[in-house]
Structures are given as C-alpha cells and as structure tokens.
Design an enzyme around this catalytic site. Structure first.
Site, mmCIF file in Angstrom:
data_model
loop_
_atom_site.group_PDB
_atom_site.id
_atom_site.type_symbol
_atom_site.label_atom_id
_atom_site.label_comp_id
_atom_site.label_asym_id
_atom_site.label_seq_id
_atom_site.Cartn_x
_atom_site.Cartn_y
_atom_site.Cartn_z
ATOM 1 N N TYR A 299 -14.313 -0.981 9.571
ATOM 2 C CA TYR A 299 -12.897 -0.587 9.671
ATOM 3 C C TYR A 299 -12.364 -0.927 11.068
ATOM 4 O O TYR A 299 -11.321 -1.569 11.216
ATOM 5 C CB TYR A 299 -12.791 0.918 9.404
ATOM 6 C CG TYR A 299 -11.393 1.480 9.450
ATOM 7 C CD1 TYR A 299 -10.462 1.189 8.462
ATOM 8 C CD2 TYR A 299 -11.001 2.345 10.479
ATOM 9 C CE1 TYR A 299 -9.186 1.732 8.497
ATOM 10 C CE2 TYR A 299 -9.734 2.890 10.527
ATOM 11 C CZ TYR A 299 -8.828 2.583 9.526
ATOM 12 O OH TYR A 299 -7.560 3.123 9.563
ATOM 13 N N ASP B 25 -0.894 -7.267 -4.849
ATOM 14 C CA ASP B 25 -2.200 -7.296 -4.177
ATOM 15 C C ASP B 25 -2.014 -8.093 -2.888
ATOM 16 O O ASP B 25 -1.713 -9.295 -2.943
ATOM 17 C CB ASP B 25 -3.219 -7.973 -5.107
ATOM 18 C CG ASP B 25 -4.591 -8.090 -4.460
ATOM 19 O OD1 ASP B 25 -4.722 -7.813 -3.247
ATOM 20 O OD2 ASP B 25 -5.534 -8.466 -5.178
ATOM 21 N N GLY C 249 0.824 -1.222 0.000
ATOM 22 C CA GLY C 249 0.000 0.000 0.000
ATOM 23 C C GLY C 249 0.847 1.256 0.000
ATOM 24 O O GLY C 249 0.493 2.271 0.593
ATOM 25 N N ASP D 176 2.060 -1.738 -4.490
ATOM 26 C CA ASP D 176 0.665 -1.291 -4.367
ATOM 27 C C ASP D 176 -0.136 -1.975 -5.467
ATOM 28 O O ASP D 176 0.446 -2.568 -6.391
ATOM 29 C CB ASP D 176 0.595 0.248 -4.517
ATOM 30 C CG ASP D 176 -0.632 0.843 -3.823
ATOM 31 O OD1 ASP D 176 -1.754 0.589 -4.303
ATOM 32 O OD2 ASP D 176 -0.481 1.552 -2.820
ATOM 33 N N ILE D 177 -1.489 -1.882 -5.363
ATOM 34 C CA ILE D 177 -2.306 -2.332 -6.502
ATOM 35 C C ILE D 177 -2.525 -1.198 -7.502
ATOM 36 O O ILE D 177 -3.045 -1.415 -8.576
ATOM 37 C CB ILE D 177 -3.692 -2.903 -6.103
ATOM 38 C CG1 ILE D 177 -4.365 -2.010 -5.078
ATOM 39 C CG2 ILE D 177 -3.609 -4.334 -5.644
ATOM 40 C CD1 ILE D 177 -5.843 -2.269 -4.944
ATOM 41 N N GLY E 41 -0.129 5.162 -0.849
ATOM 42 C CA GLY E 41 -1.127 5.879 -0.059
ATOM 43 C C GLY E 41 -0.524 7.049 0.700
ATOM 44 O O GLY E 41 0.643 7.415 0.512
ATOM 45 N N LYS F 265 -9.561 -3.614 12.426
ATOM 46 C CA LYS F 265 -8.367 -3.147 13.148
ATOM 47 C C LYS F 265 -8.199 -3.893 14.476
ATOM 48 O O LYS F 265 -7.094 -4.288 14.830
ATOM 49 C CB LYS F 265 -8.426 -1.631 13.380
ATOM 50 C CG LYS F 265 -8.200 -0.807 12.108
ATOM 51 C CD LYS F 265 -6.839 -1.072 11.485
ATOM 52 C CE LYS F 265 -6.592 -0.231 10.250
ATOM 53 N NZ LYS F 265 -5.377 -0.626 9.510
HETATM 54 N N1 LIG Z 1 -4.171 8.057 7.186
HETATM 55 C C1 LIG Z 1 -4.658 7.969 8.413
HETATM 56 O O1 LIG Z 1 -5.163 8.964 8.972
HETATM 57 C C2 LIG Z 1 -4.571 6.656 9.164
HETATM 58 C C3 LIG Z 1 -4.914 6.645 10.521
HETATM 59 C C4 LIG Z 1 -4.867 5.431 11.210
HETATM 60 C C5 LIG Z 1 -4.450 4.269 10.579
HETATM 61 N N2 LIG Z 1 -4.118 4.309 9.255
HETATM 62 C C6 LIG Z 1 -3.734 3.039 8.625
HETATM 63 O O2 LIG Z 1 -2.481 3.156 7.966
HETATM 64 C C7 LIG Z 1 -2.463 2.363 6.787
HETATM 65 C C8 LIG Z 1 -2.133 3.209 5.583
HETATM 66 O O3 LIG Z 1 -3.057 4.289 5.534
HETATM 67 P P1 LIG Z 1 -3.030 5.395 4.385
HETATM 68 O O4 LIG Z 1 -3.639 6.610 4.976
HETATM 69 O O5 LIG Z 1 -1.698 5.465 3.751
HETATM 70 O O6 LIG Z 1 -4.110 4.754 3.395
HETATM 71 P P2 LIG Z 1 -4.394 5.127 1.848
HETATM 72 O O7 LIG Z 1 -5.815 4.802 1.580
HETATM 73 O O8 LIG Z 1 -3.897 6.492 1.554
HETATM 74 O O9 LIG Z 1 -3.449 4.081 1.114
HETATM 75 C C9 LIG Z 1 -3.701 2.709 1.134
HETATM 76 C C10 LIG Z 1 -3.048 2.100 -0.083
HETATM 77 O O10 LIG Z 1 -3.350 0.710 -0.088
HETATM 78 C C11 LIG Z 1 -3.541 0.328 -1.428
HETATM 79 N N3 LIG Z 1 -4.340 -0.896 -1.477
HETATM 80 C C12 LIG Z 1 -5.684 -1.057 -1.361
HETATM 81 N N4 LIG Z 1 -6.010 -2.338 -1.502
HETATM 82 C C13 LIG Z 1 -4.862 -3.026 -1.701
HETATM 83 C C14 LIG Z 1 -4.554 -4.399 -1.924
HETATM 84 N N5 LIG Z 1 -5.512 -5.343 -1.987
HETATM 85 N N6 LIG Z 1 -3.251 -4.750 -2.062
HETATM 86 C C15 LIG Z 1 -2.279 -3.814 -2.011
HETATM 87 N N7 LIG Z 1 -2.517 -2.504 -1.854
HETATM 88 C C16 LIG Z 1 -3.789 -2.112 -1.683
HETATM 89 C C17 LIG Z 1 -4.241 1.506 -2.088
HETATM 90 O O11 LIG Z 1 -4.074 1.484 -3.506
HETATM 91 C C18 LIG Z 1 -3.560 2.689 -1.408
HETATM 92 O O12 LIG Z 1 -2.481 3.182 -2.184
HETATM 93 C C19 LIG Z 1 -3.854 1.702 6.707
HETATM 94 O O13 LIG Z 1 -3.793 0.423 7.296
HETATM 95 C C20 LIG Z 1 -4.712 2.614 7.554
HETATM 96 O O14 LIG Z 1 -5.816 1.931 8.098
HETATM 97 C C21 LIG Z 1 -4.173 5.473 8.538
#
Ligand SMILES: NC(=O)c1ccc[n+]([C@@H]2O[C@H](COP(=O)([O-])OP(=O)(O)OC[C@H]3O[C@@H](n4cnc5c(N)ncnc54)[C@H](O)[C@@H]3O)[C@@H](O)[C@H]2O)c1
Length: 324
Positions: A142, A53, A8, A34-35, A11, A146
C-alpha cells in the site's frame, strides 16, 4: 463551473465526498463511479452513476468524454490491510489505475485529486511531527503504491502540466459508509460496537498512537486543495494534513465520558499491528496551513460526541431494538 468524476465513489470517502461536491458552489455536475454497483435508493438519485474500472483506460476515457469532465477525484484503491492480502491486485489497482487516470487527465486536460496516506511513510521516517518532506521507505505494498503515486502525480505536473494535487490522509473516522479494510478501521468499528454492545475487541495494542481525522475535515481538505490558488502552492501534491492523534486507550476513555459502561478488550492482529508500528504518530501539516490555509474543525472530543450522536440515530433506524 466544474464537471467532476469521482472514481471509487462508493467507498468510505467517496460516499460523503460525492454528496458534498454536489452541494458545493461552482460545481455543475458530479459523476459518481465504482466497480461496485450503486444500491437502488428510494426517491431517486441526485446525479449520474457509472460502472467504471479505473484499470480500464478506455472506460475512464469514455466517461470523461461523455460528461465533458474537467476534474477527477481518483479515490479507487485497495486499502492497507486488503492490499497486504492481495499485493499483486493492489499494484494493478493503486498504481496501474492511477497511471491510466493520469493519462486520461493528460489527454483531456483534466485536473486530478490523488489521496495519499500516512501509509506512504515507513519505519525510517520520524514518527512524531513527521515533516512534509522526509524519508519515505514504506514496507507495505500500500505504502509503495502511495509513494509511487505521489511521485507520478508530481511527474505529470512537471512534465505535462497536468494539474495533479493531493493530500496525505491520516486514518479516517466516519459514520456514513463503513471503512474498506485499513489499519485504522478500529477507530470506526469501536463506535458501532460501543453503541450496539457496550464492548469492543481491538486489533491494535492499547498504546498504538496514530494520526486520525474526522470525515468532515477530510472532505473539506479534498475540496480546498483543489480550489487553492496555484501561485501559492510550493508542494501541490501529497500535503500532510492533521487534526488529532490518539491511542485505542485514549479513544476508549473519551467514549466512556458518554457511555461509562463501555469496555475495551484487545486481541492484536500481528499484520495490522506491524503496519501501524511503521506509521507516523503525528504529522506536521504546516505546509498545508501555509500554502492553502488548511485548518481542521474537529478534535477527539468533538469528533467522539458527533460520531456517537450520528451513529445512535443511524442504528436506531437501521437496527431498531438491537442496541445495548
Ligand atoms: N479511509 C482512510 O482512512 C484513508 C486514509 C488515507 C488514504 N485513503 C485513500 O483514499 C482513497 C479512498 O479511500 P476509501 O477509504 O474511500 O476506500 P474504500 O476501500 O472505502 O473505497 C474504495 C472504493 O474503490 C473501489 N474500487 C476498488 N477497485 C476499483 C477499480 N479497479 N476501479 C474502480 N473502483 C474500484 C471499491 O469498490 C471501493 O468502493 C484511497 O485511495 C485510499 O488509499 C483512505
């Protein structure tokens, strides 16, 4: 020297974590994955990228073996608001993906970082100075994934000796990649709109207090918890970490110190408001401070100044002549 895989990685967190890890001492290689496909950049990339993936165990395994990975930062997930729209997919990706990555980690002796969230708490949880160990009965898919993720990471450590570690991130604020559909996205969007149009319509109520963090602190935490001395870790997984908490009204006041003409309006999204109403207003992060020396660098004032400076520079380049 560590050889790291980040899932991922395109992201909000991964975009900055990959860059930080590639510059970090003791890191030999960082494989981004990433996907989504990596956008082509001028000047070439500074490391490998793989389409991966996380729900496909064979693909995860192939990449881990190909690069002899020893540490996986498993970031791939659907965020809270998106997950609520597609709960079945969220289950597959958030929990199914984690399970498969843990299996690969077990079979290939990898350490794993798993980011949990303030979303792992629910309406029965004390909302102020939420303790490290407390009631966790979330009402979102969600949050369910978690909590289950925290537990299965602990299980893989106790049962199989997998070095699974992690933190509970609050809402994250950053200026490099846009957020991926979470309940705290307003705290990023507000800065873009403040610079572009000097006004923003917020989807949460003005007095919704939530725990928040600036991205440099969250990157610091993700790296530090993986480097912590295991002998000092009582919890290992799901550490509460905190830096600041505020309401949309308080963030507006802080932005107005720099942009006095900025105006905030409200059009509440009942789905995201309902999620926010079950999340902590502030976390007690004393376990992280005690066990691995966690300490944030940014508060609301220093974060706001840094966000405005960096975003103004970024938007001047990407959207010249289009700022308010
Ligand atoms: N951003 C926040 O505020 C926040 C807060 C708490 C926890 N988190 C956790 O941190 C982690 C990353 O968050 P983020 O904000 O960067 O999320 P994001 O949504 O910005 O990025 C997630 C990435 O995962 C990729 N993805 C989705 N499905 C996939 C799959 N099947 N295989 C591989 N990649 C896949 C997406 O293409 C995306 O690029 C997540 O687990 C999220 O729950 C984020």
């Amino acid at each position: 020297m560590k050889r790291i895989l980040v899932t991922g990685s395109l992201g909000q967190i991964g975009t900055e974590l990959v860059t930080a890890l590639r510059r970090h001492p003791g890191v030999e290689l960082v494989v981004a994955s990433d996907i989504k496909m990596m956008p082509k950049r001028d000047g070439g990339d500074d490391g490998p990228f793989e389409y991966l993936d996380c729900t496909n165990q064979r693909q995860v395994e192939q990449v881990v073996r190909k690069y002899e990975v020893d540490t996986i930062y498993h970031l791939a997930a659907l965020l809270s608001a998106v997950a609520e729209e597609r709960p079945q997919v969220a289950w597959d990706v958030n929990l199914g993906g984690l399970y498969r990555v843990l299996e690969v980690a077990r079979q290939n002796q990898c350490a794993i970082f798993f980011p949990s969230s303030i979303g792992a708490f629910g309406p029965g949880t004390p909302r102020d100075r939420t303790p490290q160990d407390t009631i966790q009965r979330p009402t979102t898919i969600y949050g369910v994934t978690k909590v289950a993720g925290e537990l299965v990471c602990d299980y893989y450590h106790h049962r199989f000796g997998v070095d699974a570690r992690g933190v509970r991130f609050p809402g994250l604020i950053s200026h490099v990649a846009v957020p991926g559909g979470g309940t705290t996205d307003y705290a990023v969007e507000i800065f873009y709109e403040a610079i572009r149009n000097r006004r923003y319509t917020c989807f949460l109520e003005p007095n919704t207090r939530l725990d928040m963090m600036y991205m440099p602190d969250s990157i610091k935490a993700a790296i530090a918890v993986m480097e912590a001395d295991p002998a000092r870790l009582e919890h290992r997984n799901a550490f509460n970490i905190a830096a600041m908490n505020f309401t949309p009204e308080e963030l507006t006041a802080e932005i107005r110190k720099h942009l006095p003409e900025f105006r905030m309006e409200y059009q509440v999204d009942p789905v995201r408001q309902a999620i926010a109403d079950t999340w902590p207003r502030s976390l007690d992060d004393s376990a992280a401070r005690r066990e691995w020396g966690w300490q944030p660098d940014y508060d609301i004032a220093t974060m706001t100044r840094d966000m405005l400076e960096n975003l103004e520079r970024k938007l001047r380049i990407t959207e010249p002549g289009d700022q308010g």
